[in-house]
Enzyme design. Structure first.
Site, short mmCIF file in Angstrom:
data_model
loop_
_atom_site.label_atom_id
_atom_site.label_comp_id
_atom_site.label_asym_id
_atom_site.label_seq_id
_atom_site.Cartn_x
_atom_site.Cartn_y
_atom_site.Cartn_z
N TRP A 61 -2.95 -2.72 -1.50
CA TRP A 61 -2.52 -4.07 -1.84
C TRP A 61 -3.22 -4.97 -0.83
O TRP A 61 -2.92 -4.92 0.36
CB TRP A 61 -1.00 -4.16 -1.71
CG TRP A 61 -0.39 -5.42 -2.21
CD1 TRP A 61 -0.16 -5.76 -3.51
CD2 TRP A 61 0.12 -6.50 -1.43
NE1 TRP A 61 0.46 -6.98 -3.58
CE2 TRP A 61 0.64 -7.47 -2.32
CE3 TRP A 61 0.19 -6.76 -0.06
CZ2 TRP A 61 1.21 -8.66 -1.89
CZ3 TRP A 61 0.75 -7.94 0.37
CH2 TRP A 61 1.26 -8.88 -0.54
N HIS B 258 20.27 -35.77 -5.75
CA HIS B 258 19.60 -36.25 -4.53
C HIS B 258 18.09 -36.08 -4.60
O HIS B 258 17.42 -36.03 -3.58
CB HIS B 258 20.18 -35.52 -3.31
CG HIS B 258 21.64 -35.77 -3.12
ND1 HIS B 258 22.13 -36.98 -2.68
CD2 HIS B 258 22.72 -35.00 -3.38
CE1 HIS B 258 23.46 -36.93 -2.65
NE2 HIS B 258 23.85 -35.73 -3.08
N ASN C 89 -1.93 2.28 6.06
CA ASN C 89 -1.02 1.19 5.66
C ASN C 89 -0.70 0.37 6.91
O ASN C 89 -0.58 0.94 7.99
CB ASN C 89 0.31 1.74 5.15
CG ASN C 89 0.20 2.23 3.73
OD1 ASN C 89 -0.87 2.17 3.13
ND2 ASN C 89 1.30 2.74 3.20
N GLY C 90 -0.50 -0.93 6.72
CA GLY C 90 -0.17 -1.78 7.86
C GLY C 90 -1.31 -2.74 8.17
O GLY C 90 -2.19 -2.96 7.31
N GLU D 167 9.24 -14.32 -10.77
CA GLU D 167 8.54 -13.08 -10.43
C GLU D 167 7.86 -12.44 -11.64
O GLU D 167 6.75 -11.98 -11.54
CB GLU D 167 9.54 -12.03 -9.89
CG GLU D 167 9.90 -12.18 -8.45
CD GLU D 167 10.76 -11.02 -7.97
OE1 GLU D 167 11.90 -10.88 -8.45
OE2 GLU D 167 10.29 -10.24 -7.14
N GLU E 8 18.74 -16.48 -7.11
CA GLU E 8 18.31 -15.15 -7.52
C GLU E 8 17.83 -15.16 -8.99
O GLU E 8 16.81 -14.55 -9.32
CB GLU E 8 19.46 -14.15 -7.32
CG GLU E 8 19.22 -12.74 -7.82
CD GLU E 8 18.01 -12.04 -7.19
OE1 GLU E 8 17.45 -12.55 -6.21
OE2 GLU E 8 17.62 -11.00 -7.73
N LYS F 181 6.45 -3.93 -4.18
CA LYS F 181 7.86 -3.55 -4.12
C LYS F 181 8.36 -3.54 -2.68
O LYS F 181 9.48 -3.94 -2.40
CB LYS F 181 8.02 -2.16 -4.75
CG LYS F 181 9.46 -1.65 -4.78
CD LYS F 181 10.31 -2.46 -5.72
CE LYS F 181 11.77 -2.08 -5.70
NZ LYS F 181 12.62 -3.12 -6.29
N ARG G 82 5.34 0.04 -6.11
CA ARG G 82 5.27 -0.80 -4.92
C ARG G 82 4.25 -1.92 -5.08
O ARG G 82 4.24 -2.85 -4.28
CB ARG G 82 4.89 0.06 -3.71
CG ARG G 82 5.93 1.10 -3.36
CD ARG G 82 5.32 2.18 -2.50
NE ARG G 82 4.86 1.66 -1.23
CZ ARG G 82 5.59 1.66 -0.12
NH1 ARG G 82 6.80 2.14 -0.15
NH2 ARG G 82 5.13 1.17 1.00
N CYS H 142 0.81 -1.22 0.00
CA CYS H 142 0.00 0.00 0.00
C CYS H 142 0.84 1.27 0.00
O CYS H 142 1.95 1.29 0.53
CB CYS H 142 -0.88 0.01 1.24
SG CYS H 142 -1.84 -1.47 1.45
N LYS I 41 14.08 -14.15 -10.17
CA LYS I 41 13.79 -13.13 -11.18
C LYS I 41 12.83 -13.69 -12.21
O LYS I 41 11.86 -13.05 -12.58
CB LYS I 41 15.07 -12.68 -11.92
CG LYS I 41 16.00 -11.74 -11.23
CD LYS I 41 15.47 -10.38 -10.92
CE LYS I 41 14.66 -10.37 -9.66
NZ LYS I 41 15.33 -10.15 -8.40
C1 AGP Z 1 13.10 -8.91 -5.42
O1 AGP Z 1 13.05 -9.04 -6.81
C2 AGP Z 1 11.86 -9.06 -4.75
N1 AGP Z 1 10.81 -8.35 -5.34
C3 AGP Z 1 11.81 -9.29 -3.26
O2 AGP Z 1 12.24 -10.59 -3.09
C4 AGP Z 1 12.60 -8.36 -2.32
O3 AGP Z 1 13.96 -8.53 -2.50
C5 AGP Z 1 12.20 -8.67 -0.87
O4 AGP Z 1 10.84 -8.40 -0.70
C6 AGP Z 1 13.02 -7.92 0.15
O5 AGP Z 1 12.87 -6.54 0.00
P1 AGP Z 1 13.89 -5.53 0.63
O6 AGP Z 1 15.22 -5.74 0.02
O7 AGP Z 1 13.30 -4.19 0.30
O8 AGP Z 1 13.92 -5.79 2.11
#
Ligand code: AGP
Length: 602
Positions: free
Chosen positions: A75, A501, A99-100, A485, A478, A597, A27, A2, A482
């Site tokens: 969100w 394994h 927010n929260g 996502e 990673e 985000k 975000r 949010c 990517k």
């Molecule tokens: C990264 O591509 C992600 N969208 C996500 O995993 C992100 O790295 C994670 O939410 C942690 O966020 P931060 O680095 O802002 O703490």
């Protein structure tokens, strides 16, 4: 996650709110809304989906003169992403954005319902506005009512509230979710992140947990535990262009291309001839430290994991890495000899922030590696190393990861020297390699073209395995993150030596294996692991400086003299591959479905 904006002044309120919310779009959100009070008129507009929908709904609305206004991108957490659940939430004469998460909202709701209050949405937020109005009905003035309201809330919140009961004011409160107040010297702005006000406001005050108050024309009153607080405003950058796409198709693409430049910024003034220098750290900061514990989430967790190899191998210091959401509830044994590092792009990730609070409570020394100055994690840490990546808009993190890796590599060398764990000539070699990183991160047009062409062969299949060993195992994690996502294809990162394994059972021609095969780290071992998969007919895309005949597809890398240079080069390849696959699949690269985000809820 949010986003909140608020405005108090004479300008066109709708435009300021929608523009601010637009800056927070990255975000992630699924609905949006605004409420504007100008003179006697209190109007609101809400829409599901993109801000365009909200703009259309409010197209004929204009507000004149002094007024107060609040806006929100939601969100969904409690309740589906519907118009009814979108913020602002209203009572009979007030509106709130939040927010929260209000943890005790069910109890409050049941109590108020028994008193005859009618709820329209399924959200936790709606309880706030009803609590406020209920307190007014019981005879309190709006200030008392607001204080009473926030006093009842448990959980995390950043709140803005406007009401006909006090039509020239915005009430605000912060506890656990970010909120700032900004000004251009005349008008007052509120936002959950300074991105929303950069370009409009000149300076900002980042509220602390437990602070609340109200703002009206020419006056701002901030309180903590009923005592008035003096706000120390900090200058905001004026460069909005940084946050725009500059001709690239997507922010993510722009951010991949920016990596070479921002990594040079990360190194500026820190990589010296004699070693690494951090202006932000006192020499004595590491006194008494015997080991390191790192907590982070997502991509930041992957950088932590990669760095743990370097801390132990190069700096000879024990390093443990934990996913923050796991750390929080495992009742970890913590020692005061441990340096507790948190890594976060946003500095607002709820789980990482809570892990940091736990470490602080146990008396550990804390260091954050973060991209956002003044963020909650930065403010709470004893010391911070900023990654200097600039605003990262793509939900899929790229340049933030690159700069985290650079800061961590620098920290490894800094500690290695301080602990006498590295010989002078080895340190010199490391620094020399480090200085080449910006060059390695430059995206060659031919590489991008090649990946674009290859990507058409990787749009189906029953899954992707990214495999690597050592440092390249976290990079495999990673790379897979990517891809999943932004492409919504199933992808896993795996240590190459573990495939036999279990996961190798999945191998057939429809299993795509992205093999990270650096020549500087365990090349032969990696080769055998890939051969095992190839023998079971898995489709192999090898990324390596060494030609590899049995691979179905091959991307040749150029820099093999240092593992970190190979790491950075392969990182770019995996980022571009995810990008191109996602583009071919027609997805929204910058705002992938279901993602946010900044993850400010646990
Ligand atoms: C990264 O591509 C992600 N969208 C996500 O995993 C992100 O790295 C994670 O939410 C942690 O966020 P931060 O680095 O802002 O703490």
């Amino acid at each position: 996650m949010c986003g909140i904006v608020g405005y108090l002044g004479e300008k066109e309120k709708k435009e300021i709110l929608i523009e601010g919310l637009g800056e927070l779009e990255y975000r992630g959100y699924d609905s949006a809304g605004i409420a504007v009070m100008a003179g006697e008129e209190l109007r609101h507009f809400k829409a599901v989906g993109k801000l365009e929908n909200l703009k259309r709904k409010a197209e004929n609305f204009e507000s004149e003169g002094y007024g107060v206004a609040i806006g929100h991108t939601r969100w969904a957490t409690h309740g589906k992403p519907t118009e009814l659940n979108a913020h602002p939430h209203s009572g009979a004469f007030s509106y709130v954005v939040h927010n929260g998460i209000i943890e005790n909202y069910q109890q409050i709701r049941e109590r108020l319902e028994k008193e005859g209050v009618n709820f329209l949405s399924q959200t936790d937020t709606e309880t706030i506005v009803h609590l406020f109005e209920y307190a007014i009905k019981r005879g309190m003035d709006p200030h008392e009512a607001f204080v009473e309201t926030i006093g009842e809330l448990e959980g995390a919140f950043a709140i803005l509230l406007i009401s006909r009961a006090e039509p020239e004011k915005i009430f605000f409160a912060k506890n656990g979710s970010p909120l700032l107040i900004a000004t251009d010297g005349e008008d007052i702005y509120f936002a959950s992140s300074d991105t929303a006000v950069i370009g409009r406001a000149k300076e900002a005050y980042y509220l602390e947990d437990g602070e609340y108050g109200w703002a009206e024309r020419g006056r701002l009153a901030i309180f903590r535990e009923k005592e008035m607080v003096e706000a120390h405003f900090k200058n905001l950058p004026s460069d909005k262009a940084m946050a725009r796409k500059e001709g690239y198709r997507f922010f993510m693409e722009k951010e991949i291309y920016e990596q070479s430049r921002v990594i040079a910024d990360t190194m500026l003034g820190r990589v010296l001839d004699e070693g690494i220098f951090f202006e932000e750290l006192e020499e004595s900061f590491f006194d008494g430290i015997e080991n390191i514990e790192i907590c982070a989430c997502g991509t930041s967790y992957h950088s932590a994991l990669a760095a743990s190899y370097l801390f132990e191998r190069v700096a000879k210091i024990e390093c443990r890495v934990e996913i923050a959401s796991e750390f929080r509830y495992k009742e970890p044994l913590l020692s005061k000899r441990t340096l507790f590092i948190t890594i976060s792009q946003s500095g607002e990730t709820a789980d990482t922030l809570e892990a940091l609070k736990m470490a602080k409570k146990s008396g550990l020394k804390t260091l954050s590696i973060c991209n956002v100055d003044n963020s909650s994690i930065v403010r709470l840490s004893d010391a911070t190393l900023l990654t200097r990546a600039g605003i990262e808009k793509g939900v899929a993190s790229t340049k933030a990861f690159a700069t985290q890796m650079m800061v961590l590599w620098m920290l490894v060398l800094y500690l290695a020297k301080r602990r006498g764990a590295i010989e002078a000539c080895r340190l010199e070699e490391e620094l020399e390699a480090m200085r080449k990183a910006p060059k390695v991160l430059m995206v060659a047009e031919s590489l991008h073209q090649r990946i674009h062409r290859l990507s058409k062969r990787y749009l189906h299949g029953h899954g992707f395995f990214y495999i690597g060993r050592d440092l390249f195992y976290p990079l495999a994690l990673e790379g897979a993150l990517k891809l999943k996502e932004i492409s919504y294809l199933h992808a896993e990162g795996y240590p190459a030596g573990e495939m036999k394994h279990g996961p190798i059972a999945l191998a057939d021609s429809e299993l795509f294996t992205i093999a990270l095969m650096p020549s500087s780290v365990l090349y032969e071992k990696m080769r055998s692991n890939v051969e095992e998969l190839s023998a079971r007919d898995a489709t192999i895309l090898a990324i390596s400086p060494e030609r590899f005949d049995i691979a179905d597809d091959f991307i040749e890398t150029r820099y093999s003299e240092h593992p970190m240079l190979e790491f950075f080069e392969m990182m770019v390849v995996t980022q571009l591959l995810a990008l191109e696959i996602s583009v071919r699949l027609g997805n929204d690269v910058d705002m992938p479905r279901n993602l946010a985000k900044s993850v400010t809820v646990e």
